[in-house]
Design a protein around this motif. Structure first.
Motif, PDB file in Angstrom:
ATOM      1  N   ARG A 140       0.829  -1.214   0.000  1.00 25.89           N
ATOM      2  CA  ARG A 140       0.000   0.000   0.000  1.00 25.89           C
ATOM      3  C   ARG A 140       0.862   1.262   0.000  1.00 25.89           C
ATOM      4  NH1 ARG A 140      -5.157  -0.377   2.416  1.00 25.89           N
ATOM      5  NH2 ARG A 140      -5.315   1.814   1.791  1.00 25.89           N
ATOM      6  N   VAL A 141       1.979   1.250   0.722  1.00 27.49           N
ATOM      7  CA  VAL A 141       2.875   2.410   0.719  1.00 27.49           C
ATOM      8  C   VAL A 141       3.500   2.561  -0.666  1.00 27.49           C
ATOM      9  CG1 VAL A 141       5.034   3.350   1.653  1.00 27.49           C
ATOM     10  CG2 VAL A 141       3.299   2.401   3.200  1.00 27.49           C
ATOM     11  N   LYS A 142       3.908   1.461  -1.262  1.00 30.18           N
ATOM     12  CA  LYS A 142       4.463   1.499  -2.618  1.00 30.18           C
ATOM     13  C   LYS A 142       3.453   2.119  -3.593  1.00 30.18           C
ATOM     14  CE  LYS A 142       6.146  -1.638  -6.199  1.00 30.18           C
ATOM     15  NZ  LYS A 142       6.362  -3.053  -6.526  1.00 30.18           N
ATOM     16  N   GLN A 143       2.208   1.707  -3.491  1.00 36.63           N
ATOM     17  CA  GLN A 143       1.160   2.256  -4.354  1.00 36.63           C
ATOM     18  C   GLN A 143       0.951   3.745  -4.077  1.00 36.63           C
ATOM     19  OE1 GLN A 143      -2.230  -0.201  -3.453  1.00 36.63           O
ATOM     20  NE2 GLN A 143      -1.462  -1.944  -4.636  1.00 36.63           N
ATOM     21  N   ALA A 144       0.920   4.119  -2.813  1.00 36.38           N
ATOM     22  CA  ALA A 144       0.705   5.522  -2.445  1.00 36.38           C
ATOM     23  C   ALA A 144       1.818   6.413  -2.990  1.00 36.38           C
ATOM     24  CB  ALA A 144       0.606   5.660  -0.926  1.00 36.38           C
ATOM     25  N   LEU A 145       3.054   5.937  -2.910  1.00 38.60           N
ATOM     26  CA  LEU A 145       4.179   6.732  -3.391  1.00 38.60           C
ATOM     27  C   LEU A 145       4.178   6.867  -4.916  1.00 38.60           C
ATOM     28  CD1 LEU A 145       6.958   5.437  -0.978  1.00 38.60           C
ATOM     29  CD2 LEU A 145       5.822   7.687  -0.933  1.00 38.60           C
ATOM     30  N   ALA A 146       3.458   5.989  -5.601  1.00 44.67           N
ATOM     31  CA  ALA A 146       3.371   6.049  -7.060  1.00 44.67           C
ATOM     32  C   ALA A 146       2.140   6.820  -7.550  1.00 44.67           C
ATOM     33  CB  ALA A 146       3.343   4.631  -7.635  1.00 44.67           C
ATOM     34  N   MET A 147       1.194   7.103  -6.669  1.00 44.16           N
ATOM     35  CA  MET A 147      -0.043   7.785  -7.063  1.00 44.16           C
ATOM     36  C   MET A 147       0.209   9.257  -7.373  1.00 44.16           C
ATOM     37  SD  MET A 147      -2.822   6.590  -4.276  1.00 44.16           S
ATOM     38  CE  MET A 147      -3.503   4.952  -4.256  1.00 44.16           C
ATOM     39  N   PRO A 148      -0.615   9.814  -8.257  1.00 50.08           N
ATOM     40  CA  PRO A 148      -0.557  11.272  -8.467  1.00 50.08           C
ATOM     41  C   PRO A 148      -1.267  11.980  -7.323  1.00 50.08           C
ATOM     42  CG  PRO A 148      -2.286  10.325  -9.816  1.00 50.08           C
ATOM     43  CD  PRO A 148      -1.573   9.164  -9.142  1.00 50.08           C
ATOM     44  N   THR A 149      -1.033  13.267  -7.189  1.00 51.43           N
ATOM     45  CA  THR A 149      -1.770  14.040  -6.199  1.00 51.43           C
ATOM     46  C   THR A 149      -3.218  14.163  -6.664  1.00 51.43           C
ATOM     47  OG1 THR A 149      -1.201  16.140  -7.251  1.00 51.43           O
ATOM     48  CG2 THR A 149       0.266  15.369  -5.490  1.00 51.43           C
ATOM     49  N   SER A 150      -4.096  14.432  -5.715  1.00 51.53           N
ATOM     50  CA  SER A 150      -5.516  14.564  -6.041  1.00 51.53           C
ATOM     51  C   SER A 150      -6.165  15.515  -5.046  1.00 51.53           C
ATOM     52  CB  SER A 150      -6.193  13.194  -6.009  1.00 51.53           C
ATOM     53  OG  SER A 150      -6.157  12.651  -4.704  1.00 51.53           O
ATOM     54  N   ARG A 151      -7.436  15.692  -5.181  1.00 51.62           N
ATOM     55  CA  ARG A 151      -8.199  16.518  -4.254  1.00 51.62           C
ATOM     56  C   ARG A 151      -8.492  15.689  -3.002  1.00 51.62           C
ATOM     57  NH1 ARG A 151     -13.253  17.195  -2.687  1.00 51.62           N
ATOM     58  NH2 ARG A 151     -14.064  19.248  -2.274  1.00 51.62           N
ATOM     59  N   ALA A 152      -8.287  16.301  -1.854  1.00 50.73           N
ATOM     60  CA  ALA A 152      -8.606  15.621  -0.597  1.00 50.73           C
ATOM     61  C   ALA A 152     -10.110  15.392  -0.527  1.00 50.73           C
ATOM     62  CB  ALA A 152      -8.145  16.462   0.594  1.00 50.73           C
ATOM     63  N   PRO A 153     -10.542  14.260   0.020  1.00 48.63           N
ATOM     64  CA  PRO A 153     -11.970  13.945   0.078  1.00 48.63           C
ATOM     65  C   PRO A 153     -12.698  14.699   1.188  1.00 48.63           C
ATOM     66  CG  PRO A 153     -10.722  12.205   1.096  1.00 48.63           C
ATOM     67  CD  PRO A 153      -9.713  13.184   0.540  1.00 48.63           C
ATOM     68  N   THR A 154     -12.618  16.025   1.127  1.00 46.25           N
ATOM     69  CA  THR A 154     -13.296  16.838   2.123  1.00 46.25           C
ATOM     70  C   THR A 154     -14.708  17.143   1.663  1.00 46.25           C
ATOM     71  OG1 THR A 154     -12.415  18.819   1.070  1.00 46.25           O
ATOM     72  CG2 THR A 154     -11.166  17.935   2.924  1.00 46.25           C
ATOM     73  N   ILE A 155     -15.498  17.645   2.571  1.00 42.85           N
ATOM     74  CA  ILE A 155     -16.861  18.007   2.228  1.00 42.85           C
ATOM     75  C   ILE A 155     -16.807  19.266   1.384  1.00 42.85           C
ATOM     76  CG2 ILE A 155     -19.082  18.773   3.136  1.00 42.85           C
ATOM     77  CD1 ILE A 155     -18.430  17.099   5.634  1.00 42.85           C
TER      78      ILE A 155
END
Length: 170
Positions: A140-155
């Motif tokens: 999961r950390v490996k996947q997270a480090l490879a992900m692009p940035t995105s919008r935080a899931p805030t309201i």
């Protein structure tokens, strides 16, 4: 003297760790405090996390939660330095003091404890919640480090188009 240049490893150069924050050291578990005093993590709260994260690179922030309600938060605090060693030079660690967790969690849309919040160059990436088996954590950390940035899931604020009656999806 001969120099072998065929086996170079490329490491990402992270920004130099800033001086520790002037924030008062919070009253916390020795296992959480150890992340800062022994493993070089930085205390971050709702007023400092933005500047700390914007300094660049990948950052992982621990929300341990109340150790009585979420005892696995202490387990995550122990595992986090091992995860950092498994990905050398890839991320810096921040720790949110217990009294600031709600405010920081709201900012990034986190709703579970314990949680590891992943940021890159000041932007939200993802979260990993709960305590996992080691192999699952590494993946999961490996996947997270490879992900692009995105919008935080805030309201957010709901978007309503002009002229819509609001009573139909079409």
């Amino acid at each position: 003297m001969s120099t072998d240049t065929s086996s170079h490893e490329t490491l990402v150069k992270l920004p130099v760790q800033p001086p520790k924050t002037t924030m008062a050291v919070p009253e916390t578990s020795p296992l959480i405090e150890r992340l800062v005093s022994v493993h070089g993590a930085t205390w971050v709260d709702e007023t400092s996390i933005g500047d700390w994260a914007a300094q660049g690179g990948d950052r992982v922030v621990l929300f341990a939660g109340d150790p009585v309600r979420f005892p696995e938060g202490l387990d995550v605090a122990v595992v986090l330095p091992e995860l950092q060693r498994s990905f050398p030079g890839r991320f810096l660690v921040g720790v949110v003091p217990r009294q600031s967790e709600e405010a920081v969690a709201r900012r990034y849309g986190s709703q579970r404890w314990p949680t590891l919040l992943f940021l890159r160059d000041g932007q939200y990436v993802t979260t990993i919640s709960g305590m996992l088996d080691w192999d699952d954590y590494v993946e999961r950390v490996k996947q997270a480090l490879a992900m692009p940035t995105s919008r935080a899931p805030t309201i957010g604020i709901p978007v309503v188009s002009a002229g819509s009656s609001g009573s139909s999806c079409h």
